[in-house]
Scaffold this motif. Structure first.
Motif, PDB file in Angstrom:
ATOM      1  N   UNK A  56     -11.293 -72.077  22.577  1.00  0.00           N
ATOM      2  CA  UNK A  56     -11.953 -70.879  22.090  1.00  0.00           C
ATOM      3  C   UNK A  56     -12.921 -70.339  23.139  1.00  0.00           C
ATOM      4  N   UNK A  57     -13.193 -69.047  23.044  1.00  0.00           N
ATOM      5  CA  UNK A  57     -14.043 -68.398  24.031  1.00  0.00           C
ATOM      6  C   UNK A  57     -15.504 -68.781  23.848  1.00  0.00           C
ATOM      7  N   UNK A  58     -16.267 -68.594  24.937  1.00  0.00           N
ATOM      8  CA  UNK A  58     -17.708 -68.857  24.846  1.00  0.00           C
ATOM      9  C   UNK A  58     -18.174 -69.783  25.948  1.00  0.00           C
ATOM     10  N   UNK A  59     -19.428 -69.586  26.365  1.00  0.00           N
ATOM     11  CA  UNK A  59     -20.000 -70.413  27.403  1.00  0.00           C
ATOM     12  C   UNK A  59     -20.353 -71.799  26.860  1.00  0.00           C
ATOM     13  N   UNK A  60     -20.076 -72.818  27.657  1.00  0.00           N
ATOM     14  CA  UNK A  60     -20.317 -74.196  27.237  1.00  0.00           C
ATOM     15  C   UNK A  60     -21.781 -74.427  26.917  1.00  0.00           C
ATOM     16  N   UNK A  61     -22.676 -73.901  27.753  1.00  0.00           N
ATOM     17  CA  UNK A  61     -24.111 -74.111  27.542  1.00  0.00           C
ATOM     18  C   UNK A  61     -24.556 -73.542  26.196  1.00  0.00           C
ATOM     19  N   UNK A  62     -24.082 -72.352  25.883  1.00  0.00           N
ATOM     20  CA  UNK A  62     -24.455 -71.726  24.610  1.00  0.00           C
ATOM     21  C   UNK A  62     -23.849 -72.479  23.436  1.00  0.00           C
ATOM     22  N   UNK A  63     -22.594 -72.880  23.566  1.00  0.00           N
ATOM     23  CA  UNK A  63     -21.938 -73.621  22.492  1.00  0.00           C
ATOM     24  C   UNK A  63     -22.646 -74.955  22.243  1.00  0.00           C
ATOM     25  N   UNK A  64     -23.026 -75.618  23.329  1.00  0.00           N
ATOM     26  CA  UNK A  64     -23.714 -76.897  23.177  1.00  0.00           C
ATOM     27  C   UNK A  64     -25.054 -76.697  22.483  1.00  0.00           C
ATOM     28  N   UNK A  65     -25.795 -75.685  22.897  1.00  0.00           N
ATOM     29  CA  UNK A  65     -27.099 -75.430  22.303  1.00  0.00           C
ATOM     30  C   UNK A  65     -26.970 -75.061  20.829  1.00  0.00           C
ATOM     31  N   UNK A  66     -25.970 -74.235  20.505  1.00  0.00           N
ATOM     32  CA  UNK A  66     -25.742 -73.863  19.103  1.00  0.00           C
ATOM     33  C   UNK A  66     -25.475 -75.102  18.250  1.00  0.00           C
ATOM     34  N   UNK A  67     -24.652 -76.007  18.772  1.00  0.00           N
ATOM     35  CA  UNK A  67     -24.350 -77.238  18.039  1.00  0.00           C
ATOM     36  C   UNK A  67     -25.542 -78.170  17.961  1.00  0.00           C
ATOM     37  N   UNK A  68     -26.378 -78.145  18.995  1.00  0.00           N
ATOM     38  CA  UNK A  68     -27.535 -79.039  19.043  1.00  0.00           C
ATOM     39  C   UNK A  68     -28.588 -78.661  18.003  1.00  0.00           C
ATOM     40  N   UNK A  69     -28.905 -77.386  17.909  1.00  0.00           N
ATOM     41  CA  UNK A  69     -29.990 -76.964  17.009  1.00  0.00           C
ATOM     42  C   UNK A  69     -29.517 -76.808  15.564  1.00  0.00           C
ATOM     43  N   UNK A  70     -28.199 -76.676  15.363  1.00  0.00           N
ATOM     44  CA  UNK A  70     -27.676 -76.533  14.001  1.00  0.00           C
ATOM     45  C   UNK A  70     -27.876 -77.836  13.225  1.00  0.00           C
ATOM     46  N   UNK A  71     -28.632 -77.763  12.135  1.00  0.00           N
ATOM     47  CA  UNK A  71     -28.939 -78.935  11.303  1.00  0.00           C
ATOM     48  C   UNK A  71     -29.521 -80.079  12.141  1.00  0.00           C
ATOM     49  N   UNK A  72     -30.406 -79.722  13.089  1.00  0.00           N
ATOM     50  CA  UNK A  72     -30.981 -80.754  13.957  1.00  0.00           C
ATOM     51  C   UNK A  72     -31.822 -81.751  13.159  1.00  0.00           C
ATOM     52  N   UNK A  73     -32.458 -81.283  12.082  1.00  0.00           N
ATOM     53  CA  UNK A  73     -33.244 -82.191  11.254  1.00  0.00           C
ATOM     54  C   UNK A  73     -32.351 -83.273  10.648  1.00  0.00           C
ATOM     55  N   UNK A  74     -31.213 -82.856  10.101  1.00  0.00           N
ATOM     56  CA  UNK A  74     -30.279 -83.828   9.531  1.00  0.00           C
ATOM     57  C   UNK A  74     -29.738 -84.778  10.582  1.00  0.00           C
ATOM     58  N   UNK A 128     -18.461 -80.380  11.298  1.00  0.00           N
ATOM     59  CA  UNK A 128     -17.375 -79.664  10.611  1.00  0.00           C
ATOM     60  C   UNK A 128     -17.762 -79.121   9.244  1.00  0.00           C
ATOM     61  N   UNK A 129     -18.715 -79.799   8.559  1.00  0.00           N
ATOM     62  CA  UNK A 129     -19.027 -79.418   7.183  1.00  0.00           C
ATOM     63  C   UNK A 129     -20.530 -79.223   6.980  1.00  0.00           C
ATOM     64  N   UNK A 130     -20.865 -78.215   6.211  1.00  0.00           N
ATOM     65  CA  UNK A 130     -22.257 -77.918   5.897  1.00  0.00           C
ATOM     66  C   UNK A 130     -22.630 -78.581   4.572  1.00  0.00           C
ATOM     67  N   UNK A 131     -23.099 -79.813   4.649  1.00  0.00           N
ATOM     68  CA  UNK A 131     -23.487 -80.558   3.457  1.00  0.00           C
ATOM     69  C   UNK A 131     -24.815 -81.263   3.708  1.00  0.00           C
ATOM     70  N   UNK A 132     -25.368 -81.841   2.651  1.00  0.00           N
ATOM     71  CA  UNK A 132     -26.654 -82.513   2.778  1.00  0.00           C
ATOM     72  C   UNK A 132     -26.522 -83.774   3.625  1.00  0.00           C
ATOM     73  N   UNK A 133     -27.640 -84.228   4.162  1.00  0.00           N
ATOM     74  CA  UNK A 133     -27.652 -85.425   5.002  1.00  0.00           C
ATOM     75  C   UNK A 133     -27.129 -86.636   4.241  1.00  0.00           C
ATOM     76  N   UNK A 134     -27.523 -86.755   2.981  1.00  0.00           N
ATOM     77  CA  UNK A 134     -27.089 -87.878   2.150  1.00  0.00           C
ATOM     78  C   UNK A 134     -25.575 -87.876   1.980  1.00  0.00           C
ATOM     79  N   UNK A 135     -25.007 -86.718   1.704  1.00  0.00           N
ATOM     80  CA  UNK A 135     -23.561 -86.606   1.495  1.00  0.00           C
ATOM     81  C   UNK A 135     -22.811 -86.901   2.794  1.00  0.00           C
ATOM     82  N   UNK A 136     -23.322 -86.403   3.901  1.00  0.00           N
ATOM     83  CA  UNK A 136     -22.671 -86.637   5.195  1.00  0.00           C
ATOM     84  C   UNK A 136     -22.644 -88.128   5.518  1.00  0.00           C
TER      85      UNK A 136
END
Length: 219
Positions: free
Chosen positions: A56-74, A133-141
């Motif tokens: 898929x298209x997109x810069x690796x640095x941006x994709x990595x950062x997006x994945x890093x900060x997404x649900x970082x607390x969990x 892959x899935x947007x669920x609670x930390x407990x469920x994951x």
């Protein structure tokens, strides 16, 4: 000659893929240095694998950062739990290694303890992939990834074997740190994607198939 080095040539595509693998691995290493962020950086690496290295298209640095900060607390909470378990089990292995010298029972417990260490490692890998892959609670994951790691033992066995092989290769050739994290994640992601799709709804599978067909059409 110009076509050989053109952006759309096979050579250029392979070269860019290698560069992406190296960049992804280095980003994982850098973001894992604080140790507490290993879970978040591994989850980010799975994100890059799914939306970047697979075409898929997109810069690796941006994709990595997006994945890093997404649900970082969990991601931090999950890794703190799993990391703490690994520390406790590692300490137990150290103690049992001394006790096992004079007792068959402790020798048995020593190997059982190592089984749990390997299971926690696999569980952590499943959790990072599941979290991506899935947007669920930390407990469920945590619960679902733990169940999947047990329910699909052949896949889990292959994942841990490749992981240990990567660790062994890294021990003898440190330079492989430039590619091993991304390659190991690519392998694990390919196996776990098969597992995840078995548990997806029909609507979600149709969306994925539609995206894959669009990707093939663009190529």
């Amino acid at each position: 000659m110009n076509s050989f080095f053109s952006y759309e040539s096979k050579f250029s595509q392979v070269l860019m893929k290698i560069v992406d693998i190296i960049c992804s691995s280095l980003l994982w290493v850098i973001c894992s240095i604080p140790l507490i962020t290993i879970g978040a950086s591994t989850k980010a690496l799975f994100h890059v694998t799914r939306v970047g290295l697979n075409g898929e298209d997109g810069y690796i640095f941006k994709k990595f950062w997006d994945g890093f900060i997404d649900n970082i607390k969990g991601s931090l909470i999950m890794w703190m739990i799993q990391g703490a378990l690994l520390l406790v089990l590692s300490y137990d292995a150290f103690v049992l290694s001394h006790l096992a010298k004079n007792s068959i029972v402790f020798a048995f417990l020593y190997y059982v303890n190592y089984f749990f260490i390997l299971y926690v490692i696999v569980w952590a890998i499943y959790a990072c992939a599941y979290n991506n892959r899935f947007k669920q609670s930390t407990k469920v994951i945590l619960k679902n990834s733990a169940l999947l790691a047990i329910g699909y033992l052949p896949y889990s066995f292959m994942i841990i074997v490749v992981f240990l092989a990567a660790v062994l290769l890294l021990y003898y050739a440190r330079i492989t740190i430039l590619i091993l994290p991304a390659i190991n994640t690519l392998f694990a992601d390919s196996l776990m994607e098969k597992i995840f799709r078995k548990h997806m709804s029909k609507e979600d599978l149709e969306k994925i198939q539609q995206k894959e067909e669009e990707k093939k059409f663009k190529r």
